[in-house]
Structure formats: structure tokens, C-alpha cells
Design an enzyme around this catalytic site. Structure first.
Site, PDB file in Angstrom:
ATOM      1  N   ASP A  93       0.759  -1.074   0.059  1.00  0.00           N
ATOM      2  CA  ASP A  93      -0.044   0.008   0.024  1.00  0.00           C
ATOM      3  C   ASP A  93       0.863   1.398  -0.088  1.00  0.00           C
ATOM      4  O   ASP A  93       1.956   1.264   0.758  1.00  0.00           O
ATOM      5  CB  ASP A  93      -1.043   0.183   1.252  1.00  0.00           C
ATOM      6  CG  ASP A  93      -1.855  -1.086   1.185  1.00  0.00           C
ATOM      7  OD1 ASP A  93      -2.321  -1.453   0.239  1.00  0.00           O
ATOM      8  OD2 ASP A  93      -2.690  -1.184   2.313  1.00  0.00           O
TER       9      ASP A  93
ATOM     10  N   TYR B  57       5.656  -8.504   9.084  1.00  0.00           N
ATOM     11  CA  TYR B  57       5.484  -7.029   9.026  1.00  0.00           C
ATOM     12  C   TYR B  57       5.217  -6.544  10.570  1.00  0.00           C
ATOM     13  O   TYR B  57       5.216  -7.291  11.325  1.00  0.00           O
ATOM     14  CB  TYR B  57       4.026  -6.690   8.615  1.00  0.00           C
ATOM     15  CG  TYR B  57       3.816  -7.021   7.284  1.00  0.00           C
ATOM     16  CD1 TYR B  57       3.717  -6.043   6.216  1.00  0.00           C
ATOM     17  CD2 TYR B  57       3.365  -8.447   6.802  1.00  0.00           C
ATOM     18  CE1 TYR B  57       3.403  -6.374   4.763  1.00  0.00           C
ATOM     19  CE2 TYR B  57       2.835  -8.538   5.379  1.00  0.00           C
ATOM     20  CZ  TYR B  57       3.138  -7.635   4.569  1.00  0.00           C
ATOM     21  OH  TYR B  57       2.668  -7.970   3.254  1.00  0.00           O
TER      22      TYR B  57
ATOM     23  N   ASP C 154      -7.830   1.883   7.148  1.00  0.00           N
ATOM     24  CA  ASP C 154      -6.551   2.276   7.958  1.00  0.00           C
ATOM     25  C   ASP C 154      -6.626   3.947   8.027  1.00  0.00           C
ATOM     26  O   ASP C 154      -7.821   4.386   7.911  1.00  0.00           O
ATOM     27  CB  ASP C 154      -5.320   2.286   7.116  1.00  0.00           C
ATOM     28  CG  ASP C 154      -5.521   2.599   5.685  1.00  0.00           C
ATOM     29  OD1 ASP C 154      -6.160   3.968   5.333  1.00  0.00           O
ATOM     30  OD2 ASP C 154      -4.978   2.272   4.706  1.00  0.00           O
TER      31      ASP C 154
ATOM     32  N   ARG D 104      -4.427  -4.738   7.072  1.00  0.00           N
ATOM     33  CA  ARG D 104      -5.570  -3.771   7.472  1.00  0.00           C
ATOM     34  C   ARG D 104      -6.817  -4.485   7.756  1.00  0.00           C
ATOM     35  O   ARG D 104      -7.425  -4.255   8.760  1.00  0.00           O
ATOM     36  CB  ARG D 104      -5.808  -2.910   6.200  1.00  0.00           C
ATOM     37  CG  ARG D 104      -4.976  -1.764   5.828  1.00  0.00           C
ATOM     38  CD  ARG D 104      -5.274  -1.097   4.440  1.00  0.00           C
ATOM     39  NE  ARG D 104      -5.115  -1.650   3.447  1.00  0.00           N
ATOM     40  CZ  ARG D 104      -6.042  -2.020   2.232  1.00  0.00           C
ATOM     41  NH1 ARG D 104      -7.063  -1.189   2.481  1.00  0.00           N
ATOM     42  NH2 ARG D 104      -5.491  -2.614   1.196  1.00  0.00           N
TER      43      ARG D 104
END
Length: 300
Positions: free
Chosen positions: A39, A67, A81, A172
Site C-alpha cells: 500500500d 510485518y 486504515d 488492514r
């Protein structure tokens, strides 16, 4: 033309396509592709393939990724988000113990509904295109695997954790689902991809650093050979008997290799008489031979 790949640090604000476009300008070559979209608000590891290595892009999107995520409780948004339009806001959320338990409960397999703001296609249209047009459609849940979560800090309403997951997992949406389980909502505030298949953020280069390396003549020190993208795949080295067959992309029997081995249920990396990675092959029991899957000719 450069063949191989670079571990790029994608900075916030860039799309993965932006990174590829900028690298084409820096390296003065067109044949460049990335291995798994990040993203625009996310940052971190983006493996970028160059030249003949672009043939590996589709295989690398299959790999697990790691992540570090910061989740903000008490909010929901249309993008899942903090960049989106907030739809619910509250300052009431559960205690730390409950939050920790909820986060850890997602380790394992679960069915995840992908976000509307994603590149998944439905009836030929990308979901984010429909979302931007004001449409929200029903999405089928998809199986994903959360291999592991390590909580770094819980300073409510913020929760920071490391997560290792399968391909196709939206962090997300993981935040959204944790928020729903807690009953207070949650959005992703920050996301950093720290590792893709053993290639870490510490080893990555920003676009500015790539440009500097090009100018000072050290760029090739950072370009890894294509075979390094597949450290877990067996290697075979061609024998004198198989040299011409390999050069022509023909099927190969096991005795065409120095090792004279059969590896089933996996690709094999094939190296030519000069020790150069030349191809991916896979063994066919039906043909009783290795058959070519992808060839990697030397670029001019």
C-alpha cells in the site's frame, strides 16, 4: 541490461508501481517488475526483479511475509486504515489483557474478507475502483494463515505487533477483524514490511541510495543473482552430456546432471557448464525426465 534483483526499501507515499517507474529511470532499463504490492502508506521491503529475473515475479508473490504493524483502537474507516474516512469513533475500549488475548487469537488459519480498497478484481473491475465510485459490494472471505504474532507494545489505544503471514493476507483487514472482535473497532495506523523470504529491511536500499550506488559505481554490489531468490530450491549442475540440450531448452534426463538425482514435487535450479544459473526445471514422472519451466538466457 542488468539481470538479478534488488531489495528496495519502499518509502511511504510511493506505490509499488512508482518504485518500478523510478528504477526504470535510474537504471535506464525497461524490464523491471516488483514482487508483491505494498500500500502507498506502507513502507519496507519490496523485492524488485531486473531483466530476466522478472520471470520470477509471479513465483515470489507466493512467499510468506513479515510485518510490523501499529493498530489504533476505537476507530473504523472505509479504507480500514487512518487514511480513510472515519465512520465510527470511540474512546471506550477493553483493558490490556483482553486486547492482548484478542490479538493472539488470530494466530492460525482464518477466513478473511478482503478490503474494498484492494486490487482484487470482481467482474473485471478492481475493488478500489468500485470503492472510489462509491460502491461497496459483498466480498467472499478467503483463507489466510497468520503464522505468528509477537506483541511489541500495548499502549492503548495503540497496539504494535510483529506478524508473519501467508500471501493474500491484508494486515488492514486483520486490524479490522481484531477491532470487531473487541467490539470497539480498529484501523491500521502504520505498516512496515520487515522481511520477504529471508530478505530483510536492514539489507534494503532506498531509491536515493540506489541512485547514489549507480553514480559511485557500486550498484552491482547490491544486485543479487536470480537464483538467490530461491534459496530453498535444490540445485543441479549440467554435465557435458546435457550442455547442448540445456542450451536449447530441451527436456533432460537425470543423468544429464553431474548429481544424477531426481527431485520430485519441487522445481530445481539448473546451472550451466560455467556455473551460471540457467533455468528452472521440474521432474515429470510421466516423461521420466526433467522438463523446462523457465529459462534465464544471458541478456545482451
Amino acid at each position: 541490461m542488468i539481470d538479478g534483483f534488488i531489495n528496495i526499501y519502499k518509502e511511504q507515499g510511493f506505490t509499488s508501481f512508482d518504485v518500478v517507474a523510478k528504477l526504470r529511470g535510474i537504471l535506464k532499463q525497461k524490464k523491471i517488475g516488483h514482487t508483491g504490492t505494498l500500500d502507498p502508506m506502507a513502507e519496507g521491503v519490496l523485492l524488485v526483479c531486473l531483466g530476466s529475473a522478472t520471470k520470477m515475479c509471479d513465483l515470489l508473490t507466493e512467499k510468506n511475509k513479515t510485518y510490523t504493524c501499529t493498530m489504533l483502537l476505537g476507530k473504523t474507516s472505509d479504507t480500514e486504515d487512518v487514511t480513510g474516512v472515519m465512520t465510527d469513533v470511540t474512546d471506550v475500549y477493553p483493558d490490556e489483557k483482553t486486547v492482548r488475548a484478542a490479538v493472539m487469537s488470530f494466530v492460525g488459519d482464518y477466513m478473511q474478507i478482503p478490503p474494498m480498497y484492494s486490487a482484487i478484481k470482481v467482474n473485471g473491475k478492481k475493488l478500489y475502483e468500485l470503492a472510489r465510485a462509491g460502491q461497496v459490494i459483498e466480498r467472499d472471505p478467503r483463507p489466510v494463515t497468520i503464522h505468528g504474532i509477537t506483541l511489541q507494545s500495548v499502549e492503548l489505544p495503540r497496539v504494535t505487533f510483529d506478524v508473519s503471514c501467508s500471501k493474500g493476507t491484508y494486515i488492514r483487514s486483520l486490524c479490522r477483524d481484531i477491532g470487531e472482535k473487541l467490539g470497539c473497532g480498529a484501523v491500521m495506523e502504520k505498516l512496515v514490511r520487515t522481511e520477504v523470504k529471508g530478505f530483510t529491511i536492514e539489507e534494503s536500499l532506498t531509491l536515493d541510495e540506489v541512485e547514489k550506488a549507480r553514480d559511485d559505481g557500486t550498484l552491482m554490489q547490491h544486485v543479487l543473482t536470480t537464483d538467490k531468490l530461491m534459496p530453498d530450491i535444490p540445485e543441479l549442475h549440467i554435465s557435458a552430456k546435457g550442455e547442448k540440450l540445456l542450451a536449447n531448452g530441451n527436456k533432460l534426463s537425470a543423468d544429464a546432471f553431474a548429481e544424477n538425482k531426481i527431485h520430485r514435487d519441487t522445481y530445481v535450479k539448473v546451472f550451466d557448464e560455467n556455473g551460471r544459473f540457467a533455468a528452472l526445471y521440474e521432474y515429470s514422472d510421466e516423461k521420466r525426465q526433467y522438463v523446462p519451466f523457465k529459462m534465464f538466457p544471458v541478456s545482451n
